[in-house]
Write an enzyme that holds these catalytic residues in place. Structure first.
Site, PDB file in Angstrom:
ATOM      1  N   TYR A 144       0.827  -1.101  -0.065  1.00 54.49           N
ATOM      2  CA  TYR A 144      -0.127   0.021   0.025  1.00 54.49           C
ATOM      3  C   TYR A 144       0.893   1.179  -0.028  1.00 54.49           C
ATOM      4  CZ  TYR A 144      -3.375   3.516   1.650  1.00 54.49           C
ATOM      5  OH  TYR A 144      -4.158   4.523   1.889  1.00 54.49           O
ATOM      6  N   ASP A 239       9.329   2.538  -0.375  1.00 56.55           N
ATOM      7  CA  ASP A 239       8.397   3.473   0.376  1.00 56.55           C
ATOM      8  C   ASP A 239       8.775   3.146   1.887  1.00 56.55           C
ATOM      9  OD1 ASP A 239       6.143   4.155   1.972  1.00 56.55           O
ATOM     10  OD2 ASP A 239       4.865   3.529   0.535  1.00 56.55           O
ATOM     11  N   LYS A 267       5.505   9.107   9.444  1.00 54.37           N
ATOM     12  CA  LYS A 267       5.213   8.493  10.545  1.00 54.37           C
ATOM     13  C   LYS A 267       6.307   9.085  11.597  1.00 54.37           C
ATOM     14  CE  LYS A 267       2.628   4.544   8.686  1.00 54.37           C
ATOM     15  NZ  LYS A 267       1.397   5.031   9.125  1.00 54.37           N
TER      16      LYS A 267
END
Length: 430
Positions: A144, A239, A267
């Protein structure tokens, strides 16, 4: 366990917010029941609206590697907030955090801050297309990369299948340049390059997957993808929104010794505040406006509170170097979970990467999305609910990672394993 206030809040939310939540997995649809509404968090604990206290293994889905409400991070955010919450202009904190990211991540020479992981991936893919002059990208089934239209794709029936959208509202024309390969399967990547010679701008992947549960790369897989991109003159994008500053200070690329051309982050680099970033080789990043012709902008990019939270978090991590200790502690926790499942006769695979882990309800190892899909999601849902009743808050999906922070104690781990022993026994009985 009393959940009166959470239920009332969810009922109200359903009338005001689509599905009652602002991100789908929070709705507990994959595990059944109703979501908890959180009132506060501190260290390794969450407190819900009904004053129930939980050991938290979600960690705001990854950012809270230091634990919730770390005093130094709160102090840094407070000091930044008193100077102003947003400027819409450059500030010194952006430069300082950029310097720390560049020093930490092996492949990054220049970096651009944005406000989310989705934005970071959009910027990186656009920069890759602008740099190469090519249109197509390769992603991996089960990875994702945010909710950009062209990345909401899952694999078709074969490795050469063009992507079909995995969401209503996304025209198939938006995904026709997205090709899907299988994680840990180099042949599936080579097939796509051969089918589209000179057309692929970039390969994007999570070097350690966290969005179909924790799945590690096979030995040599990342290195071989790197070599393949070099040969085909395509860019490699890691990613690391999830793994950046979590598996090591320099992310998964430090652990595996592979340098991508571009990296996306999020994050942890915001210390729990909304943030994202993408960076990489200077010649690629200099394609980004105003230095070059690839346009990307954001009103709140480089927000001073987010920059302050991220910078203080990285300072603490750099000094404390918690990674080996965390990996060892999580390893012991995972062994405890394996033993609890074995004792109850429940087949599971407990996968770990540093301070991330997933309890897969399947045997035989999980190496790609097809393996993940054969897990017993119904049993996981029962396990999740049983753990929640015992005040352990896990990721509410079989296909997500759990996260451990430096604030988790040996007592937390003992209570978690004890809860798991009872939960495994309960799901066998039912």
């Amino acid at each position: 366990m009393k959940r009166t206030k959470s239920k009332r809040l969810f009922d109200e939310a359903l009338r005001r917010i689509p599905g009652g939540v602002d991100s789908p997995v929070r709705a507990f649809k994959a595990v059944g029941g109703e979501p908890l509404f959180i009132r506060s968090a501190k260290g390794s604990k969450l407190v819900d609206a009904d004053a129930n206290v939980f050991i938290d293994y979600v960690g705001s889905w990854g950012p809270m590697i230091l634990g919730h409400a770390h005093p130094r991070v709160l102090k840094a955010v407070g000091e930044a907030m008193r100077r102003g919450t947003s400027f819409g202009a450059p500030c010194e904190l952006e430069v300082q955090l950029a310097g720390e990211v560049i020093r930490a991540v092996p492949s990054i020479q220049k970096v651009r801050f944005v406000s989310s992981g989705t934005e970071a991936v959009m910027g990186a893919v656009r920069a890759a297309r602008g740099f190469t002059g090519r249109k197509k990208i390769i992603k991996f089934d089960g990875c994702y990369h945010g909710h950009a239209d062209y990345l909401l794709v899952k694999a078709g029936s074969g490795a050469q299948t063009l992507g079909q959208p995995d969401s209503a509202g996304v025209p198939s024309e938006f995904t026709e340049q997205t090709l899907v390969a299988r994680f840990n399967d180099l042949d599936s990547v080579e097939v796509l390059f051969k089918a589209c010679p000179g057309e692929i701008a970039a390969v994007i992947l999570e070097p350690v997957v966290g969005n179909m549960g924790v799945i590690l790369p096979r030995d040599g897989f990342l290195q071989n993808v790197r070599e393949l991109c070099n040969r085909e003159e395509a860019l490699l994008i890691f990613d690391e929104v999830m793994t950046g500053f979590r598996l090591a200070y320099g992310g998964a690329q430090e652990v595996y010794g592979v340098k991508p051309d571009l990296t996306t982050l999020g994050k942890i680099i915001g210390g729990g505040m909304p943030v994202g970033a993408y960076g990489g080789r200077a010649e690629v990043m200099d394609m980004v406006a105003p230095a070059g012709p690839v346009y990307q902008a954001g009103t709140l990019s480089g927000n001073p509170m987010a920059m302050a939270a991220g910078l203080e978090t990285l300072k603490i991590l750099k000094a404390a170097k918690p990674y080996r200790t965390l990996e060892k502690k999580v390893g012991a926790l995972c062994n405890g979970l394996r033993e609890a499942a074995k004792k109850a006769g429940v087949p599971v695979t407990v996968a770990q990467a540093g301070s991330m882990f997933t309890v897969f309800f399947a045997e035989g190892g999980i190496k790609n999305a097809d393996d993940a899909r054969r897990c017993d999601a119904e049993r996981f849902a029962k396990f999740f609910r049983a753990m929640l009743e015992r005040r352990v808050y896990l990721a509410p999906s079989q296909f997500e990672a759990c996260f451990v922070s430096a604030a988790h104690s040996e007592k937390d781990f003992r209570l978690t394993v004890k809860a798991a022993e009872e939960a495994f026994e309960e799901i066998v009985r039912t």
